[in-house]
Write an enzyme that holds these catalytic residues in place. Structure first.
Site, PDB file in Angstrom:
ATOM      1  N   GLY A  15      -1.745  53.831  10.285  1.00  0.00           N
ATOM      2  CA  GLY A  15      -2.433  54.408   9.132  1.00  0.00           C
ATOM      3  C   GLY A  15      -3.480  53.458   8.588  1.00  0.00           C
ATOM      4  O   GLY A  15      -3.441  52.255   8.824  1.00  0.00           O
ATOM      5  N   CYS A  66       0.853  59.059  15.222  1.00  0.00           N
ATOM      6  CA  CYS A  66      -0.474  59.633  15.491  1.00  0.00           C
ATOM      7  C   CYS A  66      -0.634  60.088  16.930  1.00  0.00           C
ATOM      8  O   CYS A  66      -1.545  60.846  17.238  1.00  0.00           O
ATOM      9  CB  CYS A  66      -1.567  58.625  15.123  1.00  0.00           C
TER      10      CYS A  66
END
Length: 286
Positions: A15, A66
């Protein structure tokens, strides 16, 4: 770890908050952008295996990673079989009304149009998410799936939660085209967001000092003022005067900064800048 002198290169995939922290270290970093990888399933796939692996991947850690499966583009001949296998693994299939209900809960309107993820629901269990629309499933249900068109918000927005959109495609070529478009739209949105941050930073910089740009431009061809000459530190008696000079004559494009991130237009990201960029002409002596 980032401060350890033995660490020279770091990779961050957790992130932007974590990536920004690494970039502030002043060391070389590789930071990951938006992931949201699409999956394509066509008639050549082992449908039973594909259903099991997609379920495992998209539900692992509530899809917060992700690189997990974020949306599926299934060719028409494999579509129904894939839905069946996903449900057999334990996925809950949302109907159209339930899907739109969920959009209004786990996503929220974005300034300028479109949607963005409601962070309140990132990484939450599928059972807890489904409860918000009145659907009660056992905790063993780790994934919700829905049938949507290729331009649906669930396809275009990185959710990071166990809600998997599935798009029916008429051919493998269409599946590839839709998957590429979804990825391109996502990359364009990320780029636009970064550019907006750059404009905001520029405005704040010019509010403080209208004579400087956000990139810290300075004209090194100008002679120092009398005040600057007066304020130079004088060497102690008997100490040879230090001689300083610029490596090249030109404009400072980016200043040294380790405690504040600056936007790198070439790499399209925010990072600490541990040097100084000065423009010069080809052939200039440095």
């Amino acid at each position: 770890m980032a401060a350890n002198p033995k660490i020279r290169l770091m990779a961050g995939t957790g992130g932007m908050g974590m990536v920004n922290a690494l970039l502030r270290s002043g060391k070389k970093c590789i930071g990951a952008g938006a992931g949201n990888p699409p999956v394509i399933v066509d008639e050549t796939a082992d449908i039973e295996l594909a259903g099991r692996k997609i379920y495992e991947g998209a539900s692992f850690d509530n899809n917060i990673l992700c690189f997990a499966e974020k949306e599926v583009f299934a060719v028409n001949t494999a579509y129904d079989g894939l839905l069946h296998e996903l449900q057999k693994q334990g996925a809950y299939l949302l109907n159209k009304a339930q899907t739109e209900q969920l959009v209004n809960i786990v996503l929220q309107p974005k300034k300028g149009g479109g949607h963005e993820v409601n962070k309140k629901w990132v990484g939450k269990d599928a059972a807890r998410i489904l409860e918000t629309i009145g659907v009660h499933v056992p905790d063993t249900c780790r994934l919700a799936i829905c049938e949507v068109p290729a331009d649906h918000p669930f396809v275009l927005v990185e959710q990071m939660m166990p809600v998997l959109p599935i798009v029916r495609c008429q051919s493998f070529e269409q599946a590839v085209e839709d998957a590429v478009k979804a990825a391109a739209d996502r990359a364009a949105a990320a780029k636009a967001k970064a550019e907006e941050k750059t404009k905001t930073a520029a405005a704040k910089t010019q509010e403080k000092d209208p004579t400087k740009s956000a990139q810290g431009d300075q004209d090194l061809t100008a002679k120092p003022s009398q005040d600057a000459k007066t304020n130079q530190t004088k060497p102690a008696a008997g100490t040879p005067a230090a001689s300083w000079s610029w490596p090249v004559t030109g404009k400072v494009l980016a200043t040294f900064s380790t405690n504040k991130l600056s936007y790198n237009r070439a790499l399209e990201d925010w990072r600490a800048h541990t040097g100084m960029d000065i423009s010069a002409q080809v052939g200039d002596i440095v």
